[in-house]
Structure formats: C-alpha cells, structure tokens
Design an enzyme around this catalytic site. Structure first.
Site, PDB file in Angstrom:
ATOM      1  N   ALA A 240       0.832  -1.209   0.000  1.00  0.00           N
ATOM      2  CA  ALA A 240       0.000   0.000   0.000  1.00  0.00           C
ATOM      3  C   ALA A 240       0.873   1.269   0.000  1.00  0.00           C
ATOM      4  O   ALA A 240       2.101   1.202   0.077  1.00  0.00           O
ATOM      5  CB  ALA A 240      -0.930  -0.020   1.203  1.00  0.00           C
ATOM      6  N   HIS A 241       0.239   2.386  -0.057  1.00  0.00           N
ATOM      7  CA  HIS A 241       0.975   3.655  -0.173  1.00  0.00           C
ATOM      8  C   HIS A 241       1.817   3.952   1.069  1.00  0.00           C
ATOM      9  O   HIS A 241       1.437   3.613   2.173  1.00  0.00           O
ATOM     10  CB  HIS A 241       0.049   4.831  -0.506  1.00  0.00           C
ATOM     11  CG  HIS A 241      -1.069   5.086   0.458  1.00  0.00           C
ATOM     12  ND1 HIS A 241      -1.966   6.102   0.262  1.00  0.00           N
ATOM     13  CD2 HIS A 241      -1.459   4.459   1.584  1.00  0.00           C
ATOM     14  CE1 HIS A 241      -2.839   6.097   1.246  1.00  0.00           C
ATOM     15  NE2 HIS A 241      -2.553   5.111   2.053  1.00  0.00           N
ATOM     16  N   ASN A 242       2.965   4.540   0.814  1.00  0.00           N
ATOM     17  CA  ASN A 242       3.876   5.022   1.864  1.00  0.00           C
ATOM     18  C   ASN A 242       4.624   3.906   2.592  1.00  0.00           C
ATOM     19  O   ASN A 242       5.369   4.194   3.531  1.00  0.00           O
ATOM     20  CB  ASN A 242       3.132   5.862   2.924  1.00  0.00           C
ATOM     21  CG  ASN A 242       2.179   6.859   2.306  1.00  0.00           C
ATOM     22  OD1 ASN A 242       2.481   7.447   1.276  1.00  0.00           O
ATOM     23  ND2 ASN A 242       1.035   7.049   2.915  1.00  0.00           N
TER      24      ASN A 242
END
Lengths: 352, 352, 352
Positions: A240-242
C-alpha cells in the site's frame, strides 16, 4: 558447440568446483536427482533427498565434499550446491531474448528516451518524459507512465504497468501483470461520504529487485513508497501507499502490507501474511505463513498467529471453546481459590 | 426464430426432460424464482428457496419430480435441476462470438501456427514457435509466448499472458489478467543476498480446465508445474512453481499454494486457503475457507483452521486468553492432581 | 502563475479557511509535517503527530483552531484538516491529462459511441455497442466489451478490462489491471466432473465508485452483480458473482467476498477479510483485518476473528493447546463438580 550444451569441465571451471569424473562429459540441462537423465546435471541441497543419490541417472551431481564420500558417480564438489545450481541455472534458461530496438508498433512519446541497447516490445506505450536505460527490455503491452525511469539491465515481462513518476533501479525484474504506482487508497470521510485524496507521491525501487506477477505497489500519498535494494516480492503481493521495505527483504505470494508500514532489512515474510498500517518491523524478522501482524515488531526472530489445521468436526469444537475461553479462565481461577481454601496449607497460585 | 428464443418443448427435448405444460410456450431467458418474468425459465435446486415456488411468475420451472407435486405451474421434470440449468444456461449467454481469423493488428511470428478456424483478437502478440489450435479464440491484448501451445476449442479472454513453453490442453477457458508461466520465486541466499535461480521448467495444463481472472500459475524450476484435467480455478489464485493439482479439483478465489505442493484429484479448496510448500494432499479432501494447511493431508475428509468471528470486544478477550492457554493447561492439570490428593479415593485423570 | 503554484490566500479562499499569516506566501506542494520544506503546505490530523508541529519547516499548516493555539507559524484554520488536505491534494496532482479524442491506434467498433470530450488511449479496444460518456478517459490498453457503458467524468487507468454488458456510473475511477465482468465461478457437479454454468448476468456499478489495481468483480450468474454509489474498493479485492455492496462501503486490499453475499451501506471491511457466500451483512459494520466472516451480521458494530501474533515458539504451544481445548473444557467442568462435592455448601457453577 550449440548454446545450452556444456562439458562437465566447463561447468567446473565456471563454478571453481572440484571435478570428480570425466571433464568431457556433455551436460545439456538440469534436473532433480529423481528426474535427471544421463545428459543432465543434478544437485543435492536438501538432506531429505540424499536417498535419491544412489539411484540418480544424472550425468553428474553438485555435492558438498562431505556428501560425495559414498557416491560413486561423477560430481562437482562445491561448498554450497544450491548456490552453484542457482548460478548454473541461467545457462539452461530458454527464456527468449528480445531483439534490441523499438518494435515498430510501440508508441513512444517524442520526448521519452530509449537508450541504445534497450528493447521495447510490440504495442508498448511509453509516455512523455520517461526514460529506459541501456540493456533494459520492456515487454510487449507494457505501459511506462510519464517521467518514469527504468534503470539499466532490467527486464519487464509483457504487460507491466508503471504509472507516472515511478523510479526503478538497475537490474530490476518485473513479472507480467504487476502494477507499480497505482493510486493509493486514500480517502477522507465527510459525513459518511468518502472524498478522494490525490496521491501525489511516486514509487522508488532500488537495484536488483524482483517483483512478481500481478503484484501491486501503490504510489505514496505525499512522499514516495520505497522498496530497497535486493528486495524480492513474489506474485500477488499488495504494497500500500507510503510503505517502506528494507534491503534484501523477501516476501512470498499473497502478502498484504497496509499503508505507511515500515519493514526492515533481511526480513522474510511468508505467504499470505497481512500487516496493519503504521507499524514498524525491525531487521531480520521472519513471519510465518498467514500471520496477522497487528503491532510493531522490535526484536528479530520468528513470529506467528493463527490456529493449526484440524479435521473440520474437531475444529468446530475448538472454535466454539475459544469463544468460551474467557469464561473458562475465570472459572479456573475460581477453582484454584476454592481449592486453596479447602486444602490445609494450600495456596492459590497468582493469575498469569 | 431468433437466437436465444426457445419453446418449452425444445428445451425439454434438449434435456430429455418430462414436460408438464405447454410445449409452445416461448422462453427467452433464465432467472431465479424470485426474479423470473413470464418469458423466463427458472429452477429449484436449493431447498431453502422452495418457498419462492408458489409465488414465481416464471414461464416454467426445472424441478425434481418430487418437488413438482404441489406446484401448479408449467414444469420441466429432471433428475438434477441444477445440472439442467447449467446445461441450458449456455443457450442464453450473450457473450460475443469473435469472428474467426486473425485481426489485422495482431502480431504473429512468422513461424507461429494459427490453425484454420482459430480466432486472434486485436493487438494480440503470438511469439515464435507458438501454436493456436482450431476453434480456439485468443482475445484482444493476449500474449502467447514462444513455443506455447493452446489446444483446440479453448477461449482466452482479452489480456491473458502465457509466457514461453506453456502447454495448454483442449477446451480450456482462461479469464482476463491471468498470467501462466511467470518465473517461479526461486532464489538462493548468498550471505544475505538473494541470487536468482532461472526457472527452466514450463507449465502443463490439461483439458477442460478453467482459470479465473488475475490468477497466476508459475512455471516450474526444473520440470513443469502441472494442472490436471477438469481443474477449475477461480480468480486471484496463486499457484507457485512445481505445484501439481490433480484432475477435477476445484479452488475458490484467493487461494495460495506454495511451491512443490501436490494436491490430489476431486478436492475442493474453499476461498482464501493457504498451503505451505512441499506437502501432499490426498484425493477427495475439502478444505474450508481461509484454512492454513501446514502439513500433508493423508485422509479424505474436511479440514479447517482459524477462529470463529466474534464482536471485536469479545474477540480481544479471547485472543488475550489464547496467549495464556499453555499456562491455563498447566494450572488445570495441577488442580486435578491436588484435588485427587484431597479427595478420598480420588484419582487424577491423565493429561490429554 | 504556473499550474501547481498557489498563494496561501488563494488556498484559504478555496477552503473557506481562516488565514493566519501572509496571504502572498507561495505554496508549491503538500508534505507531512516532518518532510515539508518552506514552500510546502502541511496538516495536522492525527494527534500523535502533534510533536512535529514545533519543528516543521512548512510554509503553513492546516489546523483545527484548538491546535493552533501554541503554534507560531502560518496556518489555515479549518474544522477538519484532513478533509481540507484531501480537497487541496488535487491541486498538486501531477497525474498527466490525456488529450481529448480517440488515439489513432484505438480499435473502436463501428457502432460503439465515444461521446465528444471523451478520451480513448493508445491500443484501447472498444467493442460493438459500447458507449463512453463525455469527459471520461479510457486509458491505453483498456478493453471495453460489447454493450458496456462507462458514465461521464470517469477515469480508467491503462489496461482495465470490462467484459460485455458492464454498466458503470458517473465519475468512476478504475485502476490498472482491474477486471470487471469476468465469468463468475459457477459449475454444477455431474458425477465428479464440473459442468460450467454460463454467467448470463452483468455488472452494475454506481456513481463515484473507485476500484483498485488488479481487483476483480465477476458478472452475475443470472442477474447483475451490484456495486452501490460511493463504494471504494482497494487493490486485489475479489468480488464474486451476484454479490451486492451497499452505498459508501469501503474495503481495503485483498478482501474476498464469496458469491451472492450482500453487504450493507457504510460498512468498513479491513484488509484480507474473507466472507463466505450467501450471507448478509447489515449497514454500518466494521470488520477488522483478516477476519473470516462465516455467518450473517445483523447488528452494526465491529467484528473480528483470528489469533494475536506471538513469537513462533510460544505460538506453537498455544496452537497445540487449542487442539486440546475441548478436552480442557470438559476437565474443568468435571473439576468443578468434584470440588463442589467435597466442599461443604459448595455448588458447581453451571456450564457456560
């Protein structure tokens, strides 16, 4: 000598192995001890397969010196047979080599750069400002978004999608169907309605990374999602993001890592593991299959969750009892107290 | 009579069913008992829907003779209404038929073979030495790697990727996004750095197999990954390298099978199940949803793992107690001993 | 003023925020409190990051009035800083805008409709009877099946597949690799052999829906699979045939929903959750990560399953004890009875 045909002597030289047997014997392939024919090389890495050593028909076997003692066939003696097998495996790979150059059907933006010696396959689309470094192969049907960069010596299998602003290091392999830089799942809730947050970060991927088929790595919400050097991701992994993944960490298939979680270096994450978001996992952690990681891990070591498989009938009883467990624990404690009160000199143990 | 319009009599004849009602009544489609209009055929397979029989507006209903007794509407009497519905469903399928022949935009290697009567869609890429048998449809954007073979009568939906040296039997259906023959996840660890092992095996898939959307089946490390005849794989399944799946086994979505695991015939693997590598599962095994299979299964039957869902507050207590379970077991045993010692004639049961 | 450069005053006006500081100060981007440089705006939404407020170099910070009291820097005061950040994020998104019109390489059927102001990317294929509404962007390599409709203002990232008869509302975003309308997993078992059931329903998707990378939504067996308005689906989610998802429900990555299950509105389903088929989940339900939902949920609230992670050595003991749990429960009850019999006035509690 045609490609994919070697002598035992040539292979010994390549590995720096001690040859025991005929240097001229031809080797046309690799196979397991059980399957190998008389023109194939085999290896013994896992001790549970030693029993096959006596019956193998292989031309020769990659062996540790200690394992070679009772073996009468030809052998290449090496310190690490599995590593030696890994090294030789590339000699016998029939993966087609794409001809260098840009296929006439590829759509390459005027200001994109495809360096000399790079390959771009049929129907690939390369958007403005992108750059493909020398020696890199972009497969058919790939999409390379605006300003994305693929470093030297890489291979993107057919049908890989890179969104815009994805930075990929050198010698990176990406299997079909992978999507790098998709928009992270970011929404703000306004009175029950989800309002989208533009994902303005990108993805940065180090050198010598491998990314499996249909794996997805989302772009960052603000800064980049980060994949370190030497990271190996199997198929159908969701990053997922980050998220940040440290160097040389490996993950098996179907792992899901939630947003903003940070994983250390040299970790091994087995198949089907899930991690919640916003936690940290330190270096040298091993997580067993299908574990649910709901908190940070600060000590190296192995971690697990879940229950052991049972026949379904027994499992139903266990599952029902687990729901009574809090009650059982209270009753156990009560029993201990009551027994202590009736036992001369008895003492109730303290609750764990 | 236009396509997709039949009379009850025609349908009865097709099924060898006993018609109860008007042979001339037109049937234009299929629907559930609740949704069916007066020109649609319905069926009763699951007893829990019998209550809808009295209120259905369907033109007629596929019924077991026993279920037809209290029903006054038109009916087609058959031994297995669900199977009869399956057979008739294809008459009402609006899936477009691609025109035979190779779309002018397809890129087909000079030495690839597309047999007469096969279909190749727009922007498909077929590499050297591949072969597409008669009556097979290759959808738009498909990629068929070097020397791969697709047997007769198959259908590859748009955007399916076959790597090189993938052998597919007859009448095989593959949904969009599936990747067959991706490089298995094989690495040898050299002082903390993962060295890639070339995956020189292929994939062999039998006849009458179905493979779901975005499912991935990796090529073997040395020999082929093997999928038997009649195997049905749902979406987003991950089959790792060297896996073998026996004939007529079915797997629901999101299952993950680790490398070199061997699954028998006629098994049913429910959604989200994970299996570790290098185990064997015998024939006729049913594994319930999200079970973690960590050891070989040698007896047919049903198997499960996991815990039952609870309200989150109660679950937290259960989860905390599970971590105390070893301690609880010891305290229970101790209590039994102490109670035996204070009970005249008492006897401590032996530990389970 | 170039795109992506604003003054604090302009941003305050857009949000209806109270500006504290210099209206002329330029803002070129967004970043976290820790990362922001002097030309970037930041925000404080999660109280755990308040500690970064004193050290941030940001040009200004989106703050609740209460959080602004001890902060000496420039600020935009708003009721909901996270929502304000979501609103401003779109100003700084570098996602490329495709030029309107149909790319010359796209293959569009003669009777398909691409409305004025819609965009169709390179190598997209649009089949007969399909319709792309105004203001919608169809990315490169997309496939839009026969009679499928994409409403106004949507964005399909490169390489999205819609099968035939898929109906999509307005302002819908679909990430790469998603497959909508694949054939549901429907088979009837005939003496051990699976007979395919044609999936003659379609998929209906509401307005303002987001669908993540490599997510799959199967078409219905008879009627449509239904996705409500405002639903947000993350990556690698599997939605089986006949599922219904209510308005504004959000699901994180890797969720799997089995066939015919009906989920209410405003639910939140965390990552890796699996649901069996043919159940109903009411509105306003929160399911925590990796929970196995095996029965209908009729009360709003939070639900969980699974066990908490432990070091692997301790986990092995817990897992072994769980298999003894039914036996332990019986022994506990027996102890209670025996203790009651030896305790003057003692009374065995009833079994839970």
């Amino acid at each position: 000598m045609t490609a994919n045909l070697y002598t035992l002597g040539q292979l010994a030289e390549r590995l720096g192995a001690t040859l025991r047997g005929s240097a001229d014997k031809p080797v046309a392939g690799l196979a397991s001890l059980q399957d190998a024919g008389p023109d194939q090389l085999s290896f013994l890495a896992n001790p549970q397969y030693r029993k096959h050593l006596s019956i193998t028909r292989a031309a020769a076997v990659l062996l540790k010196p200690a394992d070679a003692e009772g073996f009468s066939g030809d052998a290449l003696l090496v310190a690490d047979p599995y590593l030696a097998y890994a090294q030789l495996s590339h000699l016998f790979d029939r993966k087609p080599q794409a001809p260098a150059g840009v296929h006439p059907t590829a759509v390459v933006a005027a200001d994109a750069v495809v360096e000399a010696g790079a390959t771009v396959g049929a129907y690939a689309v390369i958007e403005c400002g992108a750059r493909i470094a020398a020696g890199t192969c972009i497969g058919a049907h790939c999409f390379i978004g605006a300003r994305s960069v693929v470093g030297a010596g890489g291979w993107l299998a057919p049908r890989v999608t890179l969104y815009h602003d994805v930075r990929i290091g050198e010698r990176v392999v990406i299997q079909s169907g992978a999507v790098i830089g998709g928009e992270g799942f970011g929404f703000a809730n306004q009175k029950g309605v989800w309002q989208k947050i533009a994902q303005i970060g990108g993805v940065s991927i180090g050198d010598d990374v491998e990314i499996g088929a249909n794996t997805t790595i989302d772009r960052g919400a603000l800064a980049d999602t980060l994949i370190g050097n030497g990271v190996k991701l199997d198929n159908q992994i969701m990053v997922a993001h980050n998220v940040q993944i440290g160097d040389h960490t490996a993950m098996a298939g179907c792992v899901g890592i939630s947003g903003s979680t940070k994983i250390g270096s040299h970790c091994m994450i087995a198949g089907g593991v899930g991690m919640v978001g916003h936690i940290e996992v330190c270096d040298n952690v091993f997580v067993t299959g299908m574990t649910m990681v709901t908190r940070s891990i600060t000590e190296p070591g192995a971690y697990s969750s879940g229950t052991a498989m049972q026949p379904a009938g027994e499992w139903k009883k266990s599952a029902a009892r687990i729901r009574q467990l809090d009650d059982m624990a209270r009753r156990l404690q009560q029993l201990e107290k009551r027994l202590a009160s009736v036992t001369p000199g008895g003492e109730a143990p303290s609750e764990a």
